[in-house]
Design an enzyme around this catalytic site. Sequence first.
Site, PDB file in Angstrom:
ATOM      1  N   GLY A 111     -59.338  16.441  32.213  1.00 29.48           N
ATOM      2  CA  GLY A 111     -60.370  17.168  32.920  1.00 29.48           C
ATOM      3  C   GLY A 111     -60.014  16.894  34.533  1.00 29.48           C
ATOM      4  N   GLY A 112     -59.142  16.102  34.863  1.00 25.89           N
ATOM      5  CA  GLY A 112     -58.597  15.916  36.162  1.00 25.89           C
ATOM      6  C   GLY A 112     -57.732  16.983  36.397  1.00 25.89           C
TER       7      GLY A 112
ATOM      8  N   GLU B 237     -68.214  14.382  31.409  1.00 28.56           N
ATOM      9  CA  GLU B 237     -68.613  15.063  30.690  1.00 28.56           C
ATOM     10  C   GLU B 237     -68.632  16.539  31.157  1.00 28.56           C
ATOM     11  OE1 GLU B 237     -72.706  16.055  28.370  1.00 28.56           O
ATOM     12  OE2 GLU B 237     -73.018  15.259  30.431  1.00 28.56           O
TER      13      GLU B 237
ATOM     14  N   LYS C 126     -47.372   5.674  45.257  1.00 29.59           N
ATOM     15  CA  LYS C 126     -48.023   4.354  46.064  1.00 29.59           C
ATOM     16  C   LYS C 126     -47.968   2.992  45.383  1.00 29.59           C
ATOM     17  CE  LYS C 126     -51.705   7.302  48.131  1.00 29.59           C
ATOM     18  NZ  LYS C 126     -51.135   8.486  47.943  1.00 29.59           N
TER      19      LYS C 126
ATOM     20  N   ASN D 218     -48.336  13.380  46.367  1.00 31.29           N
ATOM     21  CA  ASN D 218     -49.377  13.905  46.282  1.00 31.29           C
ATOM     22  C   ASN D 218     -49.072  15.264  45.696  1.00 31.29           C
ATOM     23  OD1 ASN D 218     -51.325  12.135  48.024  1.00 31.29           O
ATOM     24  ND2 ASN D 218     -49.387  12.229  49.021  1.00 31.29           N
ATOM     25  N   VAL D 219     -50.028  15.907  44.998  1.00 27.29           N
ATOM     26  CA  VAL D 219     -50.029  17.253  44.681  1.00 27.29           C
ATOM     27  C   VAL D 219     -50.862  17.992  45.406  1.00 27.29           C
ATOM     28  CG1 VAL D 219     -49.502  16.821  42.260  1.00 27.29           C
ATOM     29  CG2 VAL D 219     -51.886  16.808  43.013  1.00 27.29           C
TER      30      VAL D 219
END
Length: 631
Positions: free
Chosen positions: A296-297, A322, A415, A452-453
């Site tokens: 879900g990220g 959730e 990182k 990074n995106v």
Amino acid sequence: MQKLQLILQKYIKHQWTAALHDILVIPIAWSLAYWVRYNFDVVPTGMIEQGIQSLLYIIPAQIISYWYFGLYRGVWRFASIPDFIRILKATCVGVSLSIILLYAVSNLATIPRTIPILYGLFLIFMLSGSRFAYRWLRDRDIYRSAGKRVLIVGAGRAGEILAREIRQDCNHVHYPVAFVDDDKNKQNREIHGVRVVGGVADIIGAIQKYSIQAIFIALPSANNKQIQAIFDVCQGTQLPVRILPKFDDITLDKVGVELLREVSIDDLLGRDPVSLNWDSISKSLSNKTILVSGGGGSIGSELCRQLCQLSPQNLIIFEQSEFNLYEIERELKAQCKAVTVIPYLGDVAISQSLDECFSKYKPDIVFHAAAYKHVPMLEANIREGFNNNVVGSNNIIKMADKHLCETFVLVSTDKAVNPTNYMGASKRISEQCCQLMSQSSKTKFVTIRFGNVLGSAGSVIPLFKEQISNGGPVTVTHPEIVRYFMTIKEACQLIMQSAVIGKGGEIFVLDMGKPVLIKNLAEKMIRLSGKIPYDDINIEYTGLRPGEKLYEELFYDEEKLKSTGFDKIQLANSASMDLKHFQNLLSNIISACENYQEQELIELVKPRYLSQNDADLALINNNIIPIKQNY
């Protein structure tokens, strides 16, 4: 003229009115044919009588031909080439049918041979001419409307379609005034009556000359460097700039005004599309049961979207939040109905939850994207960061091995290289957990490391957008700080490709291109909003945060990169490690997390993974890296 237009608009919208017009032009065209045949002189009386009698057969034959070829399917308001072709067919068949009927009745003895030919030509001209004249009459006032005057960048097929769509918009919100295109062959020509007035370098002059109020970029095939060059010219105008999506996201037949959107930071920082072996990706991932942790990220949800396009047998979304799980499940079930989407609410840090999920669904391939990634937040919550990033990763790695998964992919970060913060250290330990298991497992364990995106949750871009919308200031930690960026879509494509080419134990490093100066990123985003940096919205420098570095690294010095044969994917030769020592360390870290012993956790991790340069640590932790002047 306007009154005539209203009258025509009222009556021609009815099919029976158009049919009556087409019937009336039949005797007119027939009469003109006789008149021309006799050199615009008086037609003999006998010929007139014969011509009138012939109409009794010609009119019904032509009406049947009109009906058969569907002359009334098209709308006069949008008369075009297909309508003209239908007219040609209806006329030719109607004339041929008329000749057959007249031959059967009179053997054509009294009708000159040129009459049917002239009649057909006049009929085509009158049928098509009236339709195109009506369209011109309806369109002629668009350029006098109150809509915004638009300059279209790109006079290719997409620009032509866009100009036509704008002209046909009944609301007349915009109207095209001029094109610009760097193709010399197109300059000084007209498209739908709109002149190509020059190239991209002439945008400023065109804006001033034609009182332009908005700029539309219609170059879906342009690369990011070209878009950047165009935007650099446009940004000083303070005019609204809109752009059509790339051909990756649309097809030419769907080009339209509704697809125009604001220029995004992805357009300026994103790179050209990657070249992937989609055949091998599809073969390896289709008809498989795939589990995505953290589905879900930002990364996980985009990965799920792209995996759905490859037709997996089942897609298990393992997610702690959730709400995020509900959102991505709802989206995928609406868009990918052929794929079985299984939402699973669980925490990777809870081994029993993972074991139950793996036992029930038996995934073939696992993409592990669940991680805490906010550096300052994890500096203040070290135990929680390690419990999720280390304990959770170790748990799911063990489950993949226990349940004999084919492939396990760990999504890592730059990182993790020479970490100066606990988030980076936790990801480095996760990488080592993956490498440790790969040495004894039948499962292929692969790690993918990148920077990074663009636009991911918690990243700098959403923060800058919020600050700009609030009127500023935009906060940057340091004028020299740089970061690597790639789009979420590109990152996920490269993750899938790496999963396919991995044999087990590799750390793949994605080619992130050139690092981006965050100060420049802030300035570009301010200009994208139509504001002027340091004038309308100020940029403030706040100093580096705890654990933050001026620049990130993608690989260790001892990790010599090798080519994989795939563009933008490199293989890092991972350094060897003391397995027994690492196993003991990992066991102690897990114990410290279980017992909430944060100080012990710090003592375990800090001397082994964080920088040992006390001077550097002091500067970083106290946020006193000096800021140079004159930026």
